[in-house]
Motif scaffolding. Sequence first.
Motif, PDB file in Angstrom:
ATOM      1  N   ASN A 129      16.164  19.769 -49.074  1.00  0.00           N
ATOM      2  CA  ASN A 129      17.459  19.086 -49.017  1.00  0.00           C
ATOM      3  C   ASN A 129      18.393  19.557 -50.126  1.00  0.00           C
ATOM      4  OD1 ASN A 129      17.025  17.578 -46.722  1.00  0.00           O
ATOM      5  ND2 ASN A 129      16.363  15.737 -47.803  1.00  0.00           N
ATOM      6  N   ALA A 130      17.842  19.788 -51.320  1.00  0.00           N
ATOM      7  CA  ALA A 130      18.672  20.290 -52.416  1.00  0.00           C
ATOM      8  C   ALA A 130      19.254  21.656 -52.078  1.00  0.00           C
ATOM      9  CB  ALA A 130      17.850  20.351 -53.702  1.00  0.00           C
ATOM     10  N   ALA A 131      18.408  22.536 -51.539  1.00  0.00           N
ATOM     11  CA  ALA A 131      18.877  23.871 -51.175  1.00  0.00           C
ATOM     12  C   ALA A 131      19.918  23.809 -50.059  1.00  0.00           C
ATOM     13  CB  ALA A 131      17.686  24.734 -50.742  1.00  0.00           C
ATOM     14  N   ARG A 132      19.713  22.902 -49.120  1.00  0.00           N
ATOM     15  CA  ARG A 132      20.656  22.780 -48.007  1.00  0.00           C
ATOM     16  C   ARG A 132      22.012  22.270 -48.482  1.00  0.00           C
ATOM     17  NH1 ARG A 132      23.196  24.693 -43.936  1.00  0.00           N
ATOM     18  NH2 ARG A 132      23.562  23.259 -42.184  1.00  0.00           N
ATOM     19  N   LEU A 133      22.025  21.280 -49.366  1.00  0.00           N
ATOM     20  CA  LEU A 133      23.300  20.785 -49.873  1.00  0.00           C
ATOM     21  C   LEU A 133      24.012  21.859 -50.690  1.00  0.00           C
ATOM     22  CD1 LEU A 133      25.284  18.430 -50.099  1.00  0.00           C
ATOM     23  CD2 LEU A 133      24.064  17.703 -52.163  1.00  0.00           C
ATOM     24  N   ASP A 134      23.276  22.611 -51.471  1.00  0.00           N
ATOM     25  CA  ASP A 134      23.891  23.713 -52.223  1.00  0.00           C
ATOM     26  C   ASP A 134      24.534  24.714 -51.272  1.00  0.00           C
ATOM     27  OD1 ASP A 134      23.064  22.564 -54.581  1.00  0.00           O
ATOM     28  OD2 ASP A 134      21.333  23.891 -54.848  1.00  0.00           O
ATOM     29  N   GLU A 135      23.849  24.981 -50.164  1.00  0.00           N
ATOM     30  CA  GLU A 135      24.394  25.914 -49.172  1.00  0.00           C
ATOM     31  C   GLU A 135      25.668  25.346 -48.543  1.00  0.00           C
ATOM     32  OE1 GLU A 135      22.865  28.178 -45.081  1.00  0.00           O
ATOM     33  OE2 GLU A 135      21.861  26.363 -45.767  1.00  0.00           O
ATOM     34  N   LEU A 136      25.627  24.081 -48.174  1.00  0.00           N
ATOM     35  CA  LEU A 136      26.774  23.463 -47.502  1.00  0.00           C
ATOM     36  C   LEU A 136      27.988  23.363 -48.414  1.00  0.00           C
ATOM     37  CD1 LEU A 136      24.879  20.570 -45.668  1.00  0.00           C
ATOM     38  CD2 LEU A 136      26.079  22.467 -44.549  1.00  0.00           C
ATOM     39  N   THR A 137      27.773  23.243 -49.715  1.00  0.00           N
ATOM     40  CA  THR A 137      28.878  23.103 -50.669  1.00  0.00           C
ATOM     41  C   THR A 137      29.207  24.407 -51.380  1.00  0.00           C
ATOM     42  OG1 THR A 137      27.302  22.332 -52.336  1.00  0.00           O
ATOM     43  CG2 THR A 137      28.471  20.642 -51.070  1.00  0.00           C
ATOM     44  N   GLY A 138      28.595  25.487 -50.965  1.00  0.00           N
ATOM     45  CA  GLY A 138      28.908  26.784 -51.549  1.00  0.00           C
ATOM     46  C   GLY A 138      28.530  26.916 -53.009  1.00  0.00           C
ATOM     47  N   LEU A 173      19.291  24.567 -59.292  1.00  0.00           N
ATOM     48  CA  LEU A 173      18.289  24.130 -60.260  1.00  0.00           C
ATOM     49  C   LEU A 173      17.298  23.167 -59.610  1.00  0.00           C
ATOM     50  CD1 LEU A 173      20.420  23.439 -63.472  1.00  0.00           C
ATOM     51  CD2 LEU A 173      19.198  25.531 -62.823  1.00  0.00           C
ATOM     52  N   ARG A 174      16.088  23.111 -60.183  1.00  0.00           N
ATOM     53  CA  ARG A 174      15.061  22.203 -59.678  1.00  0.00           C
ATOM     54  C   ARG A 174      15.278  20.806 -60.260  1.00  0.00           C
ATOM     55  NH1 ARG A 174      11.287  24.121 -55.682  1.00  0.00           N
ATOM     56  NH2 ARG A 174       9.491  23.183 -56.745  1.00  0.00           N
ATOM     57  N   THR A 175      16.395  20.234 -59.890  1.00  0.00           N
ATOM     58  CA  THR A 175      16.716  18.863 -60.257  1.00  0.00           C
ATOM     59  C   THR A 175      17.279  18.177 -59.027  1.00  0.00           C
ATOM     60  OG1 THR A 175      18.284  17.463 -61.473  1.00  0.00           O
ATOM     61  CG2 THR A 175      18.818  19.810 -61.305  1.00  0.00           C
ATOM     62  N   PRO A 176      16.973  16.902 -58.804  1.00  0.00           N
ATOM     63  CA  PRO A 176      17.474  16.204 -57.623  1.00  0.00           C
ATOM     64  C   PRO A 176      18.879  15.655 -57.797  1.00  0.00           C
ATOM     65  CG  PRO A 176      16.042  14.753 -58.851  1.00  0.00           C
ATOM     66  CD  PRO A 176      16.032  16.068 -59.576  1.00  0.00           C
ATOM     67  N   VAL A 177      19.504  15.926 -58.931  1.00  0.00           N
ATOM     68  CA  VAL A 177      20.836  15.399 -59.235  1.00  0.00           C
ATOM     69  C   VAL A 177      21.878  16.485 -58.981  1.00  0.00           C
ATOM     70  CG1 VAL A 177      22.331  14.456 -61.029  1.00  0.00           C
ATOM     71  CG2 VAL A 177      19.907  13.805 -60.957  1.00  0.00           C
ATOM     72  N   ARG A 178      22.908  16.149 -58.217  1.00  0.00           N
ATOM     73  CA  ARG A 178      24.052  17.020 -58.016  1.00  0.00           C
ATOM     74  C   ARG A 178      25.306  16.250 -58.396  1.00  0.00           C
ATOM     75  NH1 ARG A 178      20.400  19.933 -57.751  1.00  0.00           N
ATOM     76  NH2 ARG A 178      19.944  21.638 -56.303  1.00  0.00           N
ATOM     77  N   GLY A 179      26.344  16.976 -58.803  1.00  0.00           N
ATOM     78  CA  GLY A 179      27.557  16.295 -59.221  1.00  0.00           C
ATOM     79  C   GLY A 179      28.807  17.080 -58.875  1.00  0.00           C
ATOM     80  N   ALA A 180      29.872  16.350 -58.588  1.00  0.00           N
ATOM     81  CA  ALA A 180      31.193  16.940 -58.383  1.00  0.00           C
ATOM     82  C   ALA A 180      32.080  16.478 -59.530  1.00  0.00           C
ATOM     83  CB  ALA A 180      31.783  16.517 -57.045  1.00  0.00           C
ATOM     84  N   VAL A 181      32.586  17.422 -60.294  1.00  0.00           N
ATOM     85  CA  VAL A 181      33.416  17.111 -61.456  1.00  0.00           C
ATOM     86  C   VAL A 181      34.888  17.308 -61.094  1.00  0.00           C
ATOM     87  CG1 VAL A 181      33.944  17.718 -63.842  1.00  0.00           C
ATOM     88  CG2 VAL A 181      31.583  17.797 -63.028  1.00  0.00           C
ATOM     89  N   PHE A 182      35.689  16.284 -61.396  1.00  0.00           N
ATOM     90  CA  PHE A 182      37.130  16.348 -61.161  1.00  0.00           C
ATOM     91  C   PHE A 182      37.850  16.351 -62.502  1.00  0.00           C
ATOM     92  CE2 PHE A 182      35.340  14.854 -57.252  1.00  0.00           C
ATOM     93  CZ  PHE A 182      36.126  15.421 -56.268  1.00  0.00           C
ATOM     94  N   GLY A 183      38.964  17.045 -62.543  1.00  0.00           N
ATOM     95  CA  GLY A 183      39.669  17.253 -63.805  1.00  0.00           C
ATOM     96  C   GLY A 183      40.280  16.008 -64.399  1.00  0.00           C
ATOM     97  N   THR A 184      40.562  15.005 -63.546  1.00  0.00           N
ATOM     98  CA  THR A 184      41.142  13.759 -64.034  1.00  0.00           C
ATOM     99  C   THR A 184      40.399  12.576 -63.426  1.00  0.00           C
ATOM    100  OG1 THR A 184      42.756  13.500 -62.239  1.00  0.00           O
ATOM    101  CG2 THR A 184      43.412  14.864 -64.129  1.00  0.00           C
ATOM    102  N   GLU A 185      40.588  11.421 -64.026  1.00  0.00           N
ATOM    103  CA  GLU A 185      39.975  10.214 -63.486  1.00  0.00           C
ATOM    104  C   GLU A 185      40.597   9.841 -62.145  1.00  0.00           C
ATOM    105  OE1 GLU A 185      40.378   7.316 -66.595  1.00  0.00           O
ATOM    106  OE2 GLU A 185      38.532   7.978 -67.605  1.00  0.00           O
ATOM    107  N   GLU A 186      41.885  10.021 -62.000  1.00  0.00           N
ATOM    108  CA  GLU A 186      42.546   9.644 -60.749  1.00  0.00           C
ATOM    109  C   GLU A 186      42.072  10.510 -59.586  1.00  0.00           C
ATOM    110  OE1 GLU A 186      44.193   7.648 -58.022  1.00  0.00           O
ATOM    111  OE2 GLU A 186      44.268   6.933 -60.093  1.00  0.00           O
TER     112      GLU A 186
END
Length: 421
Positions: free
Chosen positions: A324-333, A341-354
């Motif tokens: 599942n980790a590999a598949r999500l990485d593939e889907l999100t480029g 990485l061999r970690t179950p945590v993924r994150g999307a970082v945005f430049g601002t809080e808004e």
Amino acid sequence: MSTDRAPQNWLTTRRDRTSSALDQCFAEGLTGHTVVARDRKRVTLQDGTTATEFVSCSYLGLESHPSLGEAVVEAVGRFGVHLSSSRNRMRPSYLPELEELLARIYPGTRPCVFTSTSNVHLGVLPLLASGSLPSYPVQGGPHLFVDRTAHASMQVLRGIFAQFGPVDRFRSEDSASVDRALQQATAEGRTPVLLVDGVGSMNGLIAVHDLAQRAAAVGGYLYVDDAHGISIDGAAGCGYAFDALGGKLPHNVVLAGSLSKGFGGSGGFLLAASDEDVAVVRKLANPLVFGHSVMVPMMAANVAAARIHLSPEIAGLQAGLWANAARLDELTGGKLSNAGLRTPVRGAVFGTEEEGLRAVRRLKDRGVIMLPAFYPTVAQGQSLLRFALSALHSEEDLVLLANTLEESGHYSGGQELDGRD
């Protein structure tokens, strides 16, 4: 009129720098969800809507395994819901059984179970710093160095650590920072003690094997909180850190783990070198001396989970997680933090809080809930959407998440996710 002001400290600094973004998430129902029912990764919320959740840290899905549920029912019939006593005075039979099973998962170690990983830190780190653990002598007093990305449950204890010796921060990913820390301690004639995570709760993997070797070369110790790494990798689900250390506990390493995440149950545990160390912990660690054991039903669930870890089933669950980790990485480029990485945590970082708030709203509208984080979890002004992956997520779950993120605008994996004071 008095002009006295409260002295500046880490908590007032955090308070003064923290925005209202998280309050806004609570007010809009974007986090703090009340769940009334669950079917695998689909949850029914109190308002009657349903959502796919990427919040739970049960990375292998063991929290809903039939064996754990059956163990809970049987335990309630035998004991009721709780045996309200310190483990030193009275304990359910599941406790010694669990510690024996953990010793099989972690050969060559002496496990000791606590009610939480945070209580492991609170009970064990003062003993380590004071030189009270027989296998971990401290020469000249300790100098403790807390990794800037170490979990908040260790960061908050820095004032307690200062009772035993100097306390400073360092960056585990920066070789020069590690060198400076070790050299500073040895120049003072003190024993360096490095405190790190194994798998980061928000980002990254810590190079625990390298840190253990570098600390050992100068007579220092490494204390690892691998709460998010337990179960997800390694033989018998021993986890990221123990596997990275070669499937054994080096003489200068103390390891803390969680039973509440990938393991599927509840509580935390210590891995120490000897029975003598554990005897000191049981006698002097405040959370054990003055606190009760894990609630009986959850202790029974822990035993059932440990048996699964020692069976061939655990490898299949791990394989499902990493697929599942590999598949999500593939889907999100590969744009999410921790991609590859061999970690179950993924994150999307945005430049601002808004920007982050807009993305959280869109995901909720599409039926996806996750953990939104702002300062001090990430750098001031930024926002992070954390997704906890599980072996139970379906292809449809992953596609829904990836497509909604694509609609949400520009995001990245981020470079600097740490904003802790």
